[in-house]
Design a protein around this motif. Sequence first.
Motif, PDB file in Angstrom:
ATOM      1  N   ALA A 154      68.909 -23.464   5.481  1.00  0.00           N
ATOM      2  CA  ALA A 154      67.768 -22.759   6.078  1.00  0.00           C
ATOM      3  C   ALA A 154      66.452 -23.207   5.457  1.00  0.00           C
ATOM      4  O   ALA A 154      65.469 -23.477   6.175  1.00  0.00           O
ATOM      5  CB  ALA A 154      67.948 -21.252   5.912  1.00  0.00           C
ATOM      6  N   GLU A 155      66.402 -23.301   4.135  1.00  0.00           N
ATOM      7  CA  GLU A 155      65.159 -23.705   3.468  1.00  0.00           C
ATOM      8  C   GLU A 155      64.784 -25.143   3.814  1.00  0.00           C
ATOM      9  O   GLU A 155      63.593 -25.452   4.000  1.00  0.00           O
ATOM     10  CB  GLU A 155      65.314 -23.541   1.958  1.00  0.00           C
ATOM     11  N   ASP A 161      60.137 -28.621   9.069  1.00  0.00           N
ATOM     12  CA  ASP A 161      59.554 -28.155  10.325  1.00  0.00           C
ATOM     13  C   ASP A 161      60.496 -28.361  11.507  1.00  0.00           C
ATOM     14  O   ASP A 161      60.094 -28.813  12.580  1.00  0.00           O
ATOM     15  CB  ASP A 161      58.222 -28.862  10.583  1.00  0.00           C
ATOM     16  N   ILE A 162      61.782 -28.023  11.304  1.00  0.00           N
ATOM     17  CA  ILE A 162      62.744 -28.135  12.405  1.00  0.00           C
ATOM     18  C   ILE A 162      63.529 -26.840  12.595  1.00  0.00           C
ATOM     19  O   ILE A 162      64.491 -26.816  13.368  1.00  0.00           O
ATOM     20  CB  ILE A 162      63.735 -29.295  12.197  1.00  0.00           C
ATOM     21  N   ALA A 163      63.138 -25.759  11.907  1.00  0.00           N
ATOM     22  CA  ALA A 163      63.898 -24.512  12.012  1.00  0.00           C
ATOM     23  C   ALA A 163      63.962 -24.022  13.451  1.00  0.00           C
ATOM     24  O   ALA A 163      64.976 -23.464  13.885  1.00  0.00           O
ATOM     25  CB  ALA A 163      63.281 -23.449  11.109  1.00  0.00           C
ATOM     26  N   ARG A 168      69.368 -26.354  18.966  1.00  0.00           N
ATOM     27  CA  ARG A 168      69.330 -27.440  19.957  1.00  0.00           C
ATOM     28  C   ARG A 168      70.228 -28.582  19.532  1.00  0.00           C
ATOM     29  O   ARG A 168      70.472 -28.809  18.347  1.00  0.00           O
ATOM     30  CB  ARG A 168      67.890 -27.948  20.132  1.00  0.00           C
ATOM     31  N   THR A 169      70.741 -29.320  20.525  1.00  0.00           N
ATOM     32  CA  THR A 169      71.581 -30.461  20.181  1.00  0.00           C
ATOM     33  C   THR A 169      70.713 -31.604  19.669  1.00  0.00           C
ATOM     34  O   THR A 169      69.579 -31.800  20.123  1.00  0.00           O
ATOM     35  CB  THR A 169      72.381 -30.952  21.397  1.00  0.00           C
ATOM     36  N   TYR A 170      71.249 -32.342  18.731  1.00  0.00           N
ATOM     37  CA  TYR A 170      70.505 -33.445  18.121  1.00  0.00           C
ATOM     38  C   TYR A 170      70.038 -34.473  19.147  1.00  0.00           C
ATOM     39  O   TYR A 170      68.880 -34.903  19.117  1.00  0.00           O
ATOM     40  CB  TYR A 170      71.383 -34.105  17.052  1.00  0.00           C
ATOM     41  N   GLU A 177      61.465 -35.790  16.051  1.00  0.00           N
ATOM     42  CA  GLU A 177      62.226 -34.593  15.683  1.00  0.00           C
ATOM     43  C   GLU A 177      63.581 -34.980  15.100  1.00  0.00           C
ATOM     44  O   GLU A 177      64.047 -34.382  14.131  1.00  0.00           O
ATOM     45  CB  GLU A 177      62.389 -33.699  16.906  1.00  0.00           C
ATOM     46  N   GLN A 178      64.217 -35.990  15.680  1.00  0.00           N
ATOM     47  CA  GLN A 178      65.482 -36.475  15.127  1.00  0.00           C
ATOM     48  C   GLN A 178      65.283 -37.017  13.717  1.00  0.00           C
ATOM     49  O   GLN A 178      66.120 -36.802  12.827  1.00  0.00           O
ATOM     50  CB  GLN A 178      66.074 -37.567  16.025  1.00  0.00           C
ATOM     51  N   ALA A 179      64.176 -37.724  13.509  1.00  0.00           N
ATOM     52  CA  ALA A 179      63.904 -38.283  12.185  1.00  0.00           C
ATOM     53  C   ALA A 179      63.773 -37.173  11.146  1.00  0.00           C
ATOM     54  O   ALA A 179      64.271 -37.290  10.023  1.00  0.00           O
ATOM     55  CB  ALA A 179      62.635 -39.130  12.225  1.00  0.00           C
ATOM     56  N   ARG A 180      63.126 -36.077  11.523  1.00  0.00           N
ATOM     57  CA  ARG A 180      62.961 -34.973  10.572  1.00  0.00           C
ATOM     58  C   ARG A 180      64.285 -34.240  10.349  1.00  0.00           C
ATOM     59  O   ARG A 180      64.556 -33.765   9.243  1.00  0.00           O
ATOM     60  CB  ARG A 180      61.879 -34.008  11.058  1.00  0.00           C
TER      61      ARG A 180
END
Length: 298
Positions: A154-155, A161-163, A168-170, A177-180
Amino acid sequence: MTNRQPTAPTRNRRRRLRALGRRQALRVPGPVPPGTTRIEAVGLRVERAGRPVLDQVDLRVRAGELHALVGPNGAGKSTLLAAISGDLPVAGGTIEVDGRAQADWSPVELAMRRAVLTQSSTLSFPFVVEEVVRMGRAPWTGRPEEEHDDVVVAETMARCDIARFAARTYPSLSGGEQARAALARVLAQQASVLLLDEPTAALDLHHQELVMRIARDRADAGDAVVVVLHDLALAAAYADLVTLLADGRIRAAGPPAEVLTAPLLTEVYRHDIEVVPHPRTNLPLVVPRRQPHPLENR
């Protein structure tokens, strides 16, 4: 006298005990003082199709330092990172991790010590983001550290910044977003050596700074961090040390101000480059020299 075979529950219990015994025999890393050498490569040589892509390369990765690897395309940056991570065989030289030959560590022991972010992370199955990040906790399965999995996941998602993408599916995420998400998986591993290959390549300006701030914070907290970068301004702003590679060899290594000089960069990148101090922070700004646009002369 009849030989009685153990029941299925007994066999399963014995397997669990044997697995636990193997886990307990693992050499688990402990605290490391700042400045301690975590990874050291000496005389490294890597070949592809019989041609050297790295030759006589030395690299020392220390706790508490952010070390940037820079250089033009084909210089050998990603190859060097893959070699010191243990993902690429070497034709010559030595690599030590925490004072032992890299081959002396088991895969799990290596995973406890160093986490690796590759340039691309492709998944064949539609895992959701939280599941992807949780994969980073695999080295600690069956150990007391496993109790912290939920908190760490969670942390880490919040930090990257993807919480909001957790369910969602990868594959449904954008490239950035995938990189993060991939970075969050690496951070969730909680290894004290981070090897990051172009972590800012697919990111917008805000998230480039976010990722480099994370890397800087990890180094300040005592981790050893190696980052492959193309953005020389990011290297100048965040790195303690910079190693400049060209044609598979090290051309210079040291603090950013000593390595990122206009004459050397102009030579290595084969383009006129200027290095000027930022007017407020005095950090080096590395910019290509460009001709004025024709409309500006009207």
